[in-house]
Every structure is written in C-alpha cells, then in structure tokens.
Write a protein that holds these residues in place. Structure first.
Motif, PDB file in Angstrom:
ATOM      1  N   LYS A   1       0.816  -1.218   0.000  1.00 20.13           N
ATOM      2  CA  LYS A   1       0.000   0.000   0.000  1.00 20.13           C
ATOM      3  C   LYS A   1       0.846   1.263   0.000  1.00 20.13           C
ATOM      4  CE  LYS A   1      -4.010  -1.781  -0.445  1.00 20.13           C
ATOM      5  NZ  LYS A   1      -3.570  -3.129  -0.845  1.00 20.13           N
ATOM      6  N   ILE A   2       2.041   1.214   0.557  1.00 20.34           N
ATOM      7  CA  ILE A   2       2.942   2.356   0.424  1.00 20.34           C
ATOM      8  C   ILE A   2       3.303   2.550  -1.039  1.00 20.34           C
ATOM      9  CG2 ILE A   2       5.295   3.149   0.901  1.00 20.34           C
ATOM     10  CD1 ILE A   2       4.963   2.104   3.742  1.00 20.34           C
ATOM     11  N   ASP A   3       3.575   1.456  -1.728  1.00 25.32           N
ATOM     12  CA  ASP A   3       3.843   1.560  -3.166  1.00 25.32           C
ATOM     13  C   ASP A   3       2.623   2.118  -3.897  1.00 25.32           C
ATOM     14  OD1 ASP A   3       5.403   0.894  -5.661  1.00 25.32           O
ATOM     15  OD2 ASP A   3       3.689  -0.428  -5.965  1.00 25.32           O
TER      16      ASP A   3
ATOM     17  N   ASP B   1       7.541  12.351 -11.157  1.00 27.90           N
ATOM     18  CA  ASP B   1       7.738  10.934 -11.421  1.00 27.90           C
ATOM     19  C   ASP B   1       9.233  10.650 -11.605  1.00 27.90           C
ATOM     20  OD1 ASP B   1       7.524   8.293 -12.069  1.00 27.90           O
ATOM     21  OD2 ASP B   1       6.439   8.591 -13.947  1.00 27.90           O
ATOM     22  N   LYS B   2       9.739   9.749 -10.785  1.00 30.29           N
ATOM     23  CA  LYS B   2      11.131   9.325 -10.907  1.00 30.29           C
ATOM     24  C   LYS B   2      11.254   7.927 -10.314  1.00 30.29           C
ATOM     25  CE  LYS B   2      12.981  10.867  -6.460  1.00 30.29           C
ATOM     26  NZ  LYS B   2      14.082  11.559  -5.762  1.00 30.29           N
ATOM     27  N   PRO B   3      12.322   7.202 -10.629  1.00 30.34           N
ATOM     28  CA  PRO B   3      12.476   5.855 -10.065  1.00 30.34           C
ATOM     29  C   PRO B   3      12.663   5.899  -8.546  1.00 30.34           C
ATOM     30  CG  PRO B   3      13.933   6.184 -11.952  1.00 30.34           C
ATOM     31  CD  PRO B   3      13.384   7.524 -11.596  1.00 30.34           C
ATOM     32  N   TYR B   4      12.157   4.903  -7.878  1.00 30.74           N
ATOM     33  CA  TYR B   4      12.413   4.702  -6.450  1.00 30.74           C
ATOM     34  C   TYR B   4      12.531   3.204  -6.208  1.00 30.74           C
ATOM     35  CZ  TYR B   4       7.360   3.705  -6.331  1.00 30.74           C
ATOM     36  OH  TYR B   4       6.111   3.186  -6.571  1.00 30.74           O
ATOM     37  N   LYS B   5      13.235   2.838  -5.139  1.00 39.49           N
ATOM     38  CA  LYS B   5      13.428   1.436  -4.802  1.00 39.49           C
ATOM     39  C   LYS B   5      12.772   1.134  -3.456  1.00 39.49           C
ATOM     40  CE  LYS B   5      17.809   0.780  -7.282  1.00 39.49           C
ATOM     41  NZ  LYS B   5      19.222   0.336  -7.168  1.00 39.49           N
ATOM     42  N   ILE B   6      12.057   0.021  -3.402  1.00 38.38           N
ATOM     43  CA  ILE B   6      11.432  -0.421  -2.160  1.00 38.38           C
ATOM     44  C   ILE B   6      12.112  -1.695  -1.686  1.00 38.38           C
ATOM     45  CG2 ILE B   6       9.325  -1.382  -1.159  1.00 38.38           C
ATOM     46  CD1 ILE B   6       7.723   0.644  -2.634  1.00 38.38           C
ATOM     47  N   PHE B   7      12.531  -1.668  -0.412  1.00 37.96           N
ATOM     48  CA  PHE B   7      13.186  -2.808   0.215  1.00 37.96           C
ATOM     49  C   PHE B   7      12.300  -3.341   1.341  1.00 37.96           C
ATOM     50  CE2 PHE B   7      16.468  -0.142  -1.589  1.00 37.96           C
ATOM     51  CZ  PHE B   7      17.350  -1.047  -2.176  1.00 37.96           C
ATOM     52  N   GLY B   8      12.138  -4.655   1.394  1.00 39.45           N
ATOM     53  CA  GLY B   8      11.385  -5.293   2.460  1.00 39.45           C
ATOM     54  C   GLY B   8      12.313  -5.859   3.513  1.00 39.45           C
TER      55      GLY B   8
ATOM     56  N   ALA C   1      -0.188 -12.872   3.553  1.00 38.78           N
ATOM     57  CA  ALA C   1      -1.176 -12.808   2.475  1.00 38.78           C
ATOM     58  C   ALA C   1      -0.671 -12.037   1.262  1.00 38.78           C
ATOM     59  CB  ALA C   1      -2.460 -12.164   3.001  1.00 38.78           C
ATOM     60  N   ASP C   2       0.088 -10.972   1.485  1.00 38.24           N
ATOM     61  CA  ASP C   2       0.555 -10.137   0.376  1.00 38.24           C
ATOM     62  C   ASP C   2       1.979 -10.466  -0.060  1.00 38.24           C
ATOM     63  OD1 ASP C   2      -1.885  -8.877   0.634  1.00 38.24           O
ATOM     64  OD2 ASP C   2      -1.074  -6.875   0.379  1.00 38.24           O
ATOM     65  N   GLY C   3       2.500 -11.595   0.390  1.00 44.22           N
ATOM     66  CA  GLY C   3       3.863 -11.963   0.058  1.00 44.22           C
ATOM     67  C   GLY C   3       4.202 -11.924  -1.425  1.00 44.22           C
ATOM     68  N   PRO C   4       3.380 -12.535  -2.302  1.00 47.28           N
ATOM     69  CA  PRO C   4       3.696 -12.505  -3.737  1.00 47.28           C
ATOM     70  C   PRO C   4       3.739 -11.097  -4.321  1.00 47.28           C
ATOM     71  CG  PRO C   4       2.068 -14.202  -3.264  1.00 47.28           C
ATOM     72  CD  PRO C   4       2.217 -13.394  -2.008  1.00 47.28           C
ATOM     73  N   TYR C   5       2.883 -10.208  -3.796  1.00 53.49           N
ATOM     74  CA  TYR C   5       2.864  -8.839  -4.302  1.00 53.49           C
ATOM     75  C   TYR C   5       4.088  -8.059  -3.830  1.00 53.49           C
ATOM     76  CZ  TYR C   5      -1.868 -10.332  -5.227  1.00 53.49           C
ATOM     77  OH  TYR C   5      -2.956 -11.045  -5.665  1.00 53.49           O
ATOM     78  N   VAL C   6       4.580  -8.382  -2.628  1.00 50.48           N
ATOM     79  CA  VAL C   6       5.827  -7.782  -2.151  1.00 50.48           C
ATOM     80  C   VAL C   6       6.974  -8.155  -3.080  1.00 50.48           C
ATOM     81  CG1 VAL C   6       7.546  -7.838  -0.306  1.00 50.48           C
ATOM     82  CG2 VAL C   6       5.125  -7.650   0.272  1.00 50.48           C
ATOM     83  N   LEU C   7       7.039  -9.414  -3.468  1.00 51.43           N
ATOM     84  CA  LEU C   7       8.083  -9.854  -4.404  1.00 51.43           C
ATOM     85  C   LEU C   7       8.002  -9.070  -5.706  1.00 51.43           C
ATOM     86  CD1 LEU C   7       7.832 -13.731  -3.929  1.00 51.43           C
ATOM     87  CD2 LEU C   7       9.597 -12.222  -3.005  1.00 51.43           C
ATOM     88  N   ASP C   8       6.790  -8.893  -6.222  1.00 55.57           N
ATOM     89  CA  ASP C   8       6.604  -8.151  -7.467  1.00 55.57           C
ATOM     90  C   ASP C   8       7.147  -6.725  -7.346  1.00 55.57           C
ATOM     91  OD1 ASP C   8       5.360 -10.350  -8.571  1.00 55.57           O
ATOM     92  OD2 ASP C   8       3.323  -9.565  -8.317  1.00 55.57           O
ATOM     93  N   ILE C   9       6.808  -6.052  -6.234  1.00 55.85           N
ATOM     94  CA  ILE C   9       7.191  -4.655  -6.060  1.00 55.85           C
ATOM     95  C   ILE C   9       8.696  -4.513  -5.874  1.00 55.85           C
ATOM     96  CG2 ILE C   9       6.996  -2.691  -4.468  1.00 55.85           C
ATOM     97  CD1 ILE C   9       4.039  -3.606  -4.063  1.00 55.85           C
TER      98      ILE C   9
ATOM     99  N   ARG D   1      11.011  -6.420  -6.982  1.00 62.69           N
ATOM    100  CA  ARG D   1      11.674  -6.666  -8.264  1.00 62.69           C
ATOM    101  C   ARG D   1      11.398  -5.556  -9.270  1.00 62.69           C
ATOM    102  NH1 ARG D   1       9.917 -12.965  -7.543  1.00 62.69           N
ATOM    103  NH2 ARG D   1      11.805 -13.622  -6.416  1.00 62.69           N
ATOM    104  N   ARG D   2      10.163  -5.062  -9.294  1.00 63.91           N
ATOM    105  CA  ARG D   2       9.827  -3.996 -10.249  1.00 63.91           C
ATOM    106  C   ARG D   2      10.598  -2.727  -9.977  1.00 63.91           C
ATOM    107  NH1 ARG D   2       6.349  -0.017  -9.335  1.00 63.91           N
ATOM    108  NH2 ARG D   2       5.105  -1.139  -7.797  1.00 63.91           N
ATOM    109  N   THR D   3      10.805  -2.403  -8.697  1.00 58.53           N
ATOM    110  CA  THR D   3      11.467  -1.146  -8.348  1.00 58.53           C
ATOM    111  C   THR D   3      12.983  -1.278  -8.262  1.00 58.53           C
ATOM    112  OG1 THR D   3      11.284  -1.523  -5.947  1.00 58.53           O
ATOM    113  CG2 THR D   3       9.430  -0.404  -7.046  1.00 58.53           C
ATOM    114  N   GLY D   4      13.509  -2.490  -8.389  1.00 54.98           N
ATOM    115  CA  GLY D   4      14.948  -2.688  -8.252  1.00 54.98           C
ATOM    116  C   GLY D   4      15.406  -2.784  -6.815  1.00 54.98           C
ATOM    117  N   GLY D   5      14.469  -3.052  -5.895  1.00 52.31           N
ATOM    118  CA  GLY D   5      14.805  -3.209  -4.486  1.00 52.31           C
ATOM    119  C   GLY D   5      15.167  -4.639  -4.155  1.00 52.31           C
TER     120      GLY D   5
END
Length: 446
Positions: A282-284, A298-305, A343-351, A353-357
């Motif tokens: 949801k932060i993403d 709009d610019k790139p950002y990286k999200i790390f879990g 529950a949101d584990g697969p979506y965390v992986l997507d984010i 990887r998509r953001t380069g985190g």
C-alpha cells in the motif's frame, strides 16, 4: 492465476446478491466512502460494489479499493491537503472515507515525525542529510496500526457493524481496542497466547474483550475466518479480514506523509518491515497515486522489504528467485512481524523486483543491536520491528544493495516500550552506588 486461494484469509465471502437490505452486509445501497467507487480483484480485475467482502467470488483473489480520484490542478490539491488537519484526514480526498470524517469520534492518527537521522547515517556510512526515520511510534497507541484501524472504523460505520474485532500479533489489538472505545463500539480481539506482556496489557486496558488463542498468529487468523462465517460473528467487523480492503488503505498515508514531509518529493529508497506484506504494497500504491495526481515528480524509487530471520518466508522466496512464498513456522523475538503465511507476500516480491529493491532479513541478535543503535544515535526507542528495518538497512548498505548517497527512509512502526523483553537483559543500570561523591568516584563515573 498465480495464487491458489487465500487459506489464511478465509475464502468465505458475503454475496452482494444475498445480503439482506438494511444489514451490515447490504451492498445494494450507496454508502458514502468518499472517492472510493468499487472493490477490484487484484488477480482477475473483477469489480464489486463497496461492501464488507475481501475475496473475489470468481477467483478468490484479494480485493482492494478502486477510486475516482480528484482531477485538475495538482497545486490546488496540494494546498487543500496542506490546509487540512495534522493527521491522516488531511488526505481524505484520496481515502475511502466520507468528507466529514474529521468531525467524527476517531483517534485521528498520523502526521508523525520524519526524523533526519544524521547520527545514525554517520554510523551506517550514509551521506549527511540523506537518511530519515519515519517514526510512527508517535501515533495514539504507539504504532502504525492506528492508521489502518482508523480507516476500517469508517467502513464499519458505513456498513452498520456494531463490534470491532481482529486477529493480531499485538499492536493491532491495542489499536482496535482504543479506536472502538473512542467511537462507542464494542470490541473483541484475538491474539496468540504468548505475546509480549506489554502488548497484552495495552490491548486489555481499553475495556473490550481480549482473547488469547493457543497457537501462533496464523492459527488465530484461521479461527477468526471461521467466526466470520458463523452466526456468532454477525454484526462483527474484522478490521483485517472482512474489512481488509478498507483497513489496508491506511498504510498509504505513510507514503503521502513521507513525500509531503520531504517537500512533495519521492524518496529514492525506502525500507519497510514485512508482516502480512500489506503495508509495503500500500505504500507503493500511495506513491503511484501521488505520481498519477501530479503531486510529486515521477522518478524511479526502490522499495526494500525487511524480515526477521526466524520468520522470513518472503525474504527466502526473493533470494531463491521464486514467485510463490512458502509458509514458515515463526520463531523470532520480532513477534509483530511473525506471520508465517503472509497474504501479500507474492505482491511484495513483485514490487521489490519492479522497483529494483530487495527483501532481506536479520537474526534476533542483529535486531537487538539495531534497536540499541537507533536509540543511542537518534533517541528513538523502536520496538523489534524497527530493529528489523534498521538492521536490514545496515545489511543492505554493507552488501552494496542500498546506495548511501541517495535519500533513504527507514520505517519504525512501533514503540520499544511494547517489547521491553527484547533488550531488558542488556539494558540495565550502569552502576548502583551509595548516595555519596566518594562512591560515585570509586565507581569510575566521575
């Protein structure tokens, strides 16, 4: 479909066609939840009317809020937000709440400090002025859970629920109890039987029912899912189950606040703890909405879990290059993150990887060291989840995955007073002396 159902989320739904008019499950009438227009399945895209449902009737994918967001001049919207109250309701035009939400009895969480952490930056090798800690321990019950519960409370009002409930690893139980007390709801919350005593007391003090379940969080969640489908649960709003689409939107306010506090700019990097994974996703979503509305460039950002090693199913999947998150049995002092089947584990992986985190984990010893590091450098006493994010930040910098020259925000989601046991053994009085100068001198403290 990638996901094979939502075992930990309960697959029972409220049929929009079967709900009786005038009941909490009635979705045939129009409810006032501001710009929220529908529920949308994250997997198949099917849309449903706003109501207390959380899983798609067609594919069992999770539902989230779809919006008719404001259009027009971004600068006018910025000024409208800045003129709002110093809490999450300044962002009411972007949330599933009625326009008059600030006038209703609520804990009014949010607008917590974004601390420029130069002392911590020096310890971690980050450039001065580039490291920030978003300290959500300043919320009414001292954790970020007040944000998501405030959202769920408004949905509960809209759907006519009379009891607020949840499955919780501790912080959420306290947030639900407090919000229910303030709003005049009954509360009954469920927790694992072996939670930290501080969180048990804080959840119980608000006068609602607090029920310990023998087992871990996933056992508690399964029980709550069964209760929802039973007549015993009629009129109950489970904030993180049948109200989950609304509840989860509260985490977007962290993204909104961070960007506004940075001068309406996106951070370059952000480190977020993972329990269910909902906060990260949801932060993403919040960052993407700000870009779409023109409120930030709009610019790139990286999200790390960030996870604790003793409960790191998402980190393990990320490192293995998997799309599926294999459940784990939690064994960590970071109990607020101890969800073995997120529950949101697969979506965390997507984010990530998509953001380069990336998604990384630290062991319990590193968690304790990081709690103490943040406390002695910035005067912020974090709970164990904050130790996880700081510890993971340090590990990411050392591995060369996090750039120390870029603007980085690290989340602390709760107060260390709730998890005293984690640091009690190594945080005691320096000395005990007689009340005399000679004793002070003899102890080597002069």
């Amino acid at each position: 479909m990638r996901r094979k159902g939502l075992a930990s989320m309960a697959v029972q739904t409220v049929s929009t066609s079967d709900a009786a008019p005038g009941t909490a499950a009635d979705t045939t009438g129009k409810v006032d939840l501001g710009p929220a227009s529908a529920l949308s399945c994250r997997e198949c895209g099917e849309r449903f009317p706003l109501g207390p449902i959380f899983a798609c009737e067609h594919c069992f994918g999770p539902l989230e809020i779809a919006y008719d967001l404001p259009s027009g001049d971004p600068e006018a919207l910025r000024k409208r937000i800045e003129a709002g109250p110093a809490n999450i309701w300044r962002y009411a035009p972007l949330l599933p709440v009625p326009a008059d939400v600030a006038d209703k009895p609520n804990l009014n969480p949010g607008w917590t400090k974004l601390v420029q952490a130069d002392n911590l930056a020096r310890e971690l090798g980050v450039e001065p002025g580039k490291l920030f800690v978003k300290d959500d321990s300043g919320n009414p019950t001292h954790s970020f859970k007040d944000r998501v519960v405030a959202q769920a409370l408004e949905a509960a009002r809209a759907f006519g629920f009379t009891t607020l409930s949840c499955s919780s690893t501790g912080n959420l139980a306290g947030a639900v109890g407090a919000a229910a007390a303030r709003a005049g709801f009954r509360s009954c919350v469920f927790i694992p039987h072996d939670l930290e005593q501080g969180k048990v007391v804080m959840a119980a003090v608000y006068g609602g029912e607090l029920v310990g379940i023998e087992g871990n969080y996933d056992d508690v969640n399964r029980f709550c899912s069964e209760l929802i489908g039973d007549p015993l649960g009629e009129g109950w709003g489970f904030v993180n189950v049948n109200l989950r689409p609304y509840y989860a939107e509260g985490s977007k306010t962290l993204a909104y606040e961070i960007c506004e506090q940075l001068g309406w700019k996106l951070p370059d990097q952000i480190v977020i703890p993972i329990a269910s994974g909902s906060q990260l996703t949801k932060i993403d979503k919040g960052l993407q909405e700000l870009i779409k509305l023109g409120l930030v460039e709009d610019k790139p950002y990286k999200i790390f879990g960030a996870q604790a090693e003793g409960c790191s199913p998402v980190s393990a999947a990320f490192k293995a290059g998997h799309d599926v998150v294999r459940p784990q049995k939690p064994n960590t002092i970071a109990k607020s993150l101890a969800i073995g089947n997120p529950a949101d584990g697969p979506y965390v992986l997507d984010i990530a990887r998509r953001t380069g985190g990336a998604v990384e984990d630290v062991n319990d010893e590193q968690v304790v060291d990081a709690i103490k590091l943040l406390a002695r450098t910035e005067g912020i006493f974090a709970e164990t989840a904050g130790g996880v994010t700081v510890g993971v930040t340090q590990k990411l910098i050392e591995a060369g995955l996090l750039d120390p020259s870029l603007t980085t925000v690290v989340l602390n989601t709760g107060d260390g007073l709730k998890t005293l046991d984690a640091v009690a053994d190594t945080s005691q009085a320096t000395a005990v002396i007689r009340p005399s100068l000679d004793a002070f001198r003899d102890a080597g403290l002069a």
